[in-house]
Write a protein that holds these residues in place. Structure first.
Motif, PDB file in Angstrom:
ATOM      1  N   VAL A 162     114.454   8.543  20.734  1.00  0.00           N
ATOM      2  CA  VAL A 162     113.427   9.475  21.198  1.00  0.00           C
ATOM      3  C   VAL A 162     112.165   8.701  21.576  1.00  0.00           C
ATOM      4  CG1 VAL A 162     112.013  11.479  20.616  1.00  0.00           C
ATOM      5  CG2 VAL A 162     114.343  11.272  19.702  1.00  0.00           C
ATOM      6  N   ILE A 163     111.638   8.996  22.761  1.00  0.00           N
ATOM      7  CA  ILE A 163     110.380   8.396  23.204  1.00  0.00           C
ATOM      8  C   ILE A 163     109.380   9.530  23.399  1.00  0.00           C
ATOM      9  CG2 ILE A 163     109.247   7.016  24.975  1.00  0.00           C
ATOM     10  CD1 ILE A 163     111.948   5.690  25.516  1.00  0.00           C
ATOM     11  N   HIS A 164     108.407   9.585  22.514  1.00  0.00           N
ATOM     12  CA  HIS A 164     107.500  10.728  22.454  1.00  0.00           C
ATOM     13  C   HIS A 164     106.416  10.665  23.537  1.00  0.00           C
ATOM     14  CE1 HIS A 164     109.181  12.274  18.712  1.00  0.00           C
ATOM     15  NE2 HIS A 164     109.218  11.021  18.274  1.00  0.00           N
ATOM     16  N   ASN A 165     105.737  11.796  23.699  1.00  0.00           N
ATOM     17  CA  ASN A 165     104.632  11.891  24.645  1.00  0.00           C
ATOM     18  C   ASN A 165     103.752  13.071  24.229  1.00  0.00           C
ATOM     19  OD1 ASN A 165     102.998  11.598  27.001  1.00  0.00           O
ATOM     20  ND2 ASN A 165     104.781  10.857  28.145  1.00  0.00           N
ATOM     21  N   ALA A 166     102.650  13.236  24.921  1.00  0.00           N
ATOM     22  CA  ALA A 166     101.746  14.354  24.637  1.00  0.00           C
ATOM     23  C   ALA A 166     102.422  15.678  24.969  1.00  0.00           C
ATOM     24  CB  ALA A 166     100.471  14.216  25.454  1.00  0.00           C
ATOM     25  N   SER A 167     102.116  16.708  24.182  1.00  0.00           N
ATOM     26  CA  SER A 167     102.609  18.053  24.453  1.00  0.00           C
ATOM     27  C   SER A 167     101.472  19.038  24.246  1.00  0.00           C
ATOM     28  CB  SER A 167     103.784  18.398  23.532  1.00  0.00           C
ATOM     29  OG  SER A 167     103.318  18.730  22.236  1.00  0.00           O
ATOM     30  N   ILE A 168     101.710  20.277  24.597  1.00  0.00           N
ATOM     31  CA  ILE A 168     100.701  21.314  24.396  1.00  0.00           C
ATOM     32  C   ILE A 168     100.319  21.429  22.924  1.00  0.00           C
ATOM     33  CG2 ILE A 168     102.447  23.137  24.183  1.00  0.00           C
ATOM     34  CD1 ILE A 168      98.931  23.510  25.735  1.00  0.00           C
ATOM     35  N   MET A 169     101.252  21.066  22.026  1.00  0.00           N
ATOM     36  CA  MET A 169     101.018  21.232  20.591  1.00  0.00           C
ATOM     37  C   MET A 169      99.895  20.326  20.070  1.00  0.00           C
ATOM     38  SD  MET A 169     103.247  23.555  19.897  1.00  0.00           S
ATOM     39  CE  MET A 169     103.455  23.584  18.127  1.00  0.00           C
ATOM     40  N   ASN A 170      99.685  19.182  20.717  1.00  0.00           N
ATOM     41  CA  ASN A 170      98.564  18.337  20.280  1.00  0.00           C
ATOM     42  C   ASN A 170      97.450  18.268  21.324  1.00  0.00           C
ATOM     43  OD1 ASN A 170      99.885  16.706  22.133  1.00  0.00           O
ATOM     44  ND2 ASN A 170     100.259  15.017  20.712  1.00  0.00           N
ATOM     45  N   ALA A 171      97.795  18.381  22.600  1.00  0.00           N
ATOM     46  CA  ALA A 171      96.773  18.301  23.643  1.00  0.00           C
ATOM     47  C   ALA A 171      95.831  19.495  23.624  1.00  0.00           C
ATOM     48  CB  ALA A 171      97.430  18.187  25.014  1.00  0.00           C
ATOM     49  N   ILE A 172      96.228  20.599  22.992  1.00  0.00           N
ATOM     50  CA  ILE A 172      95.372  21.776  22.932  1.00  0.00           C
ATOM     51  C   ILE A 172      94.061  21.481  22.213  1.00  0.00           C
ATOM     52  CG2 ILE A 172      96.325  22.673  20.758  1.00  0.00           C
ATOM     53  CD1 ILE A 172      95.258  24.688  23.907  1.00  0.00           C
ATOM     54  N   GLY A 173      94.028  20.387  21.452  1.00  0.00           N
ATOM     55  CA  GLY A 173      92.792  19.995  20.777  1.00  0.00           C
ATOM     56  C   GLY A 173      91.644  19.729  21.727  1.00  0.00           C
ATOM     57  N   CYS A 174      91.955  19.503  23.017  1.00  0.00           N
ATOM     58  CA  CYS A 174      90.892  19.222  23.984  1.00  0.00           C
ATOM     59  C   CYS A 174      89.989  20.428  24.208  1.00  0.00           C
ATOM     60  CB  CYS A 174      91.469  18.738  25.305  1.00  0.00           C
ATOM     61  SG  CYS A 174      92.261  20.016  26.295  1.00  0.00           S
ATOM     62  N   CYS A 175      90.425  21.615  23.813  1.00  0.00           N
ATOM     63  CA  CYS A 175      89.579  22.803  23.985  1.00  0.00           C
ATOM     64  C   CYS A 175      88.438  22.831  22.968  1.00  0.00           C
ATOM     65  CB  CYS A 175      90.406  24.078  23.894  1.00  0.00           C
ATOM     66  SG  CYS A 175      90.934  24.528  22.222  1.00  0.00           S
ATOM     67  N   GLY A 176      88.510  21.930  21.974  1.00  0.00           N
ATOM     68  CA  GLY A 176      87.425  21.848  21.000  1.00  0.00           C
ATOM     69  C   GLY A 176      87.778  22.346  19.615  1.00  0.00           C
ATOM     70  N   LEU A 177      88.953  22.932  19.466  1.00  0.00           N
ATOM     71  CA  LEU A 177      89.385  23.422  18.158  1.00  0.00           C
ATOM     72  C   LEU A 177      90.154  22.319  17.430  1.00  0.00           C
ATOM     73  CD1 LEU A 177      90.591  26.975  19.211  1.00  0.00           C
ATOM     74  CD2 LEU A 177      88.398  26.349  18.182  1.00  0.00           C
ATOM     75  N   GLN A 178      89.911  22.177  16.132  1.00  0.00           N
ATOM     76  CA  GLN A 178      90.502  21.089  15.361  1.00  0.00           C
ATOM     77  C   GLN A 178      91.953  21.415  15.018  1.00  0.00           C
ATOM     78  OE1 GLN A 178      87.684  20.709  12.136  1.00  0.00           O
ATOM     79  NE2 GLN A 178      85.988  20.403  13.560  1.00  0.00           N
ATOM     80  N   LEU A 179      92.842  20.469  15.272  1.00  0.00           N
ATOM     81  CA  LEU A 179      94.280  20.727  15.162  1.00  0.00           C
ATOM     82  C   LEU A 179      94.700  21.154  13.767  1.00  0.00           C
ATOM     83  CD1 LEU A 179      95.793  17.848  17.349  1.00  0.00           C
ATOM     84  CD2 LEU A 179      95.496  20.257  17.947  1.00  0.00           C
ATOM     85  N   TYR A 180      94.069  20.630  12.740  1.00  0.00           N
ATOM     86  CA  TYR A 180      94.497  21.003  11.387  1.00  0.00           C
ATOM     87  C   TYR A 180      94.000  22.387  10.986  1.00  0.00           C
ATOM     88  CZ  TYR A 180      89.900  18.902  10.360  1.00  0.00           C
ATOM     89  OH  TYR A 180      88.564  18.564  10.363  1.00  0.00           O
ATOM     90  N   ASN A 181      93.292  23.064  11.882  1.00  0.00           N
ATOM     91  CA  ASN A 181      92.873  24.447  11.630  1.00  0.00           C
ATOM     92  C   ASN A 181      93.766  25.453  12.346  1.00  0.00           C
ATOM     93  OD1 ASN A 181      90.755  23.746   9.961  1.00  0.00           O
ATOM     94  ND2 ASN A 181      89.245  23.695  11.613  1.00  0.00           N
ATOM     95  N   PHE A 182      94.914  24.992  12.861  1.00  0.00           N
ATOM     96  CA  PHE A 182      95.853  25.889  13.521  1.00  0.00           C
ATOM     97  C   PHE A 182      96.930  26.347  12.542  1.00  0.00           C
ATOM     98  CE2 PHE A 182      93.898  24.311  17.284  1.00  0.00           C
ATOM     99  CZ  PHE A 182      94.194  25.210  18.306  1.00  0.00           C
ATOM    100  N   GLY A 183      97.329  27.608  12.676  1.00  0.00           N
ATOM    101  CA  GLY A 183      98.432  28.142  11.891  1.00  0.00           C
ATOM    102  C   GLY A 183      99.711  28.159  12.715  1.00  0.00           C
ATOM    103  N   GLU A 184     100.582  29.130  12.425  1.00  0.00           N
ATOM    104  CA  GLU A 184     101.871  29.221  13.112  1.00  0.00           C
ATOM    105  C   GLU A 184     101.682  29.489  14.600  1.00  0.00           C
ATOM    106  OE1 GLU A 184     105.997  31.909  12.961  1.00  0.00           O
ATOM    107  OE2 GLU A 184     104.396  32.242  11.488  1.00  0.00           O
ATOM    108  N   THR A 185     102.423  28.752  15.426  1.00  0.00           N
ATOM    109  CA  THR A 185     102.428  28.970  16.871  1.00  0.00           C
ATOM    110  C   THR A 185     103.294  30.177  17.211  1.00  0.00           C
ATOM    111  OG1 THR A 185     102.104  26.617  17.301  1.00  0.00           O
ATOM    112  CG2 THR A 185     103.030  27.932  19.096  1.00  0.00           C
TER     113      THR A 185
END
Length: 289
Positions: free
Chosen positions: A108-131
């Motif tokens: 597996v060769i990973h890359n950016a996805s919506i699951m981590n790139a969404i942090g660019c909107c200014g919300l901190q990733l560890y403050n997200f709950g279930e998608t």
């Protein structure tokens, strides 16, 4: 020999990693998965950049014809390209399991996805709950289980990433029943369409006397074409996003929970002037209605 699952990132052909491109170059057969997400560029642009011919892999091929993808992968390198990260969809875990059961090594060769790139909107990733996922409603099918999950996240002060429906190579019920391989035009849910669903649910539940976990004034964030040069991020109360045109797909939506002051400052960067002026950190009812 190896089955490579290669993430392509979110923008265009050049978002593939150096390691991913090297893997593509060594593969004798390469599939491009085309039903869980899309890039801003088509198959031809990718082929030109990679210097390789790509085989389109729709839902039927991946979920019902995995044996074809894995064919000869024990004697030659086979590539499976996924927009975002390879494990952004559970379907791809199934492909890995099939490879393991067939005795085929995988990498597996990973890359950016919506699951981590969404942090660019200014919300901190560890403050997200279930998608959650939104689907296009029909006249007879209007599921709203995602609304309860959003409210559950908000009770805990957590944000919710909402993935919006993609309809690619879908058949109408009539064509399906008649066995006709005629497909509907592609459809991609917009932020405005997702917001309209939420507003209808809120109105109905209010009329039924239910306690609401979010309202029309809940702060939300709409994003479009995340990772591309023309990405758009718009923060506003839910009701205002209903009339917001974010342009071409793909779109995603975030429903906020309890906001940290730094998060609010970042959201204001992406808000229309004055749209979030009424939001105050000290008033938790702003977030948990």
């Amino acid at each position: 020999m190896v089955l490579f699952l290669i993430g392509l990132g979110l923008g265009d052909a050049q978002d593939i990693t150096v390691k991913g491109l090297a893997a593509v170059k060594r593969c004798s057969r390469i599939y491009l998965e085309v039903y869980t997400s899309i890039l801003t560029e088509g198959k031809e642009k990718l082929e030109e950049f990679y210097g390789k011919e790509l085989i389109l892999a729709d839902r039927d091929l991946v979920e019902q014809g995995a044996e074809e993808i894995l064919r000869d992968a024990d004697t030659t390198d086979v590539g499976f390209l996924v927009v975002g990260d390879p494990f952004g969809a559970t379907t791809h875990s199934d492909l890995v399991l099939r490879a393991v059961h067939a005795g085929i090594p995988y990498r597996v060769i990973h890359n950016a996805s919506i699951m981590n790139a969404i942090g660019c909107c200014g919300l901190q990733l560890y403050n997200f709950g279930e998608t959650v996922s939104f689907v296009f409603w029909t006249e007879t099918w209007k599921p709203e289980s995602y609304f309860d999950k959003i409210c559950k996240n908000r009770v805990m002060g957590l944000h919710t990433l909402c993935l919006l429906d993609i309809k690619v190579k879908e058949q109408s019920i009539e064509n399906m029943m008649r066995g006709r391989k005629i497909f509907e035009p592609p459809r991609f849910m917009t932020v405005a369409q997702a917001v309209e669903q939420l507003l209808q649910i809120i109105q109905r539940r209010r009329e039924e006397g239910e306690e609401l976990g979010m309202t029309e004034d809940t702060v939300c964030v709409g994003v479009a074409r995340l990772g591309s040069d023309d990405q758009v991020i718009r923060a506003a109360p839910l009701r205002e996003l209903a009339s917001c045109d974010l342009g071409e797909p793909l779109h995603s939506l975030v429903v906020t929970g309890r906001l940290h002051p730094l998060e609010l400052d970042m959201l204001k960067v992406n808000a229309q002037q004055g749209a979030l002026d009424g939001v105050k950190m000290a008033d938790s009812s702003t977030f948990i209605s």
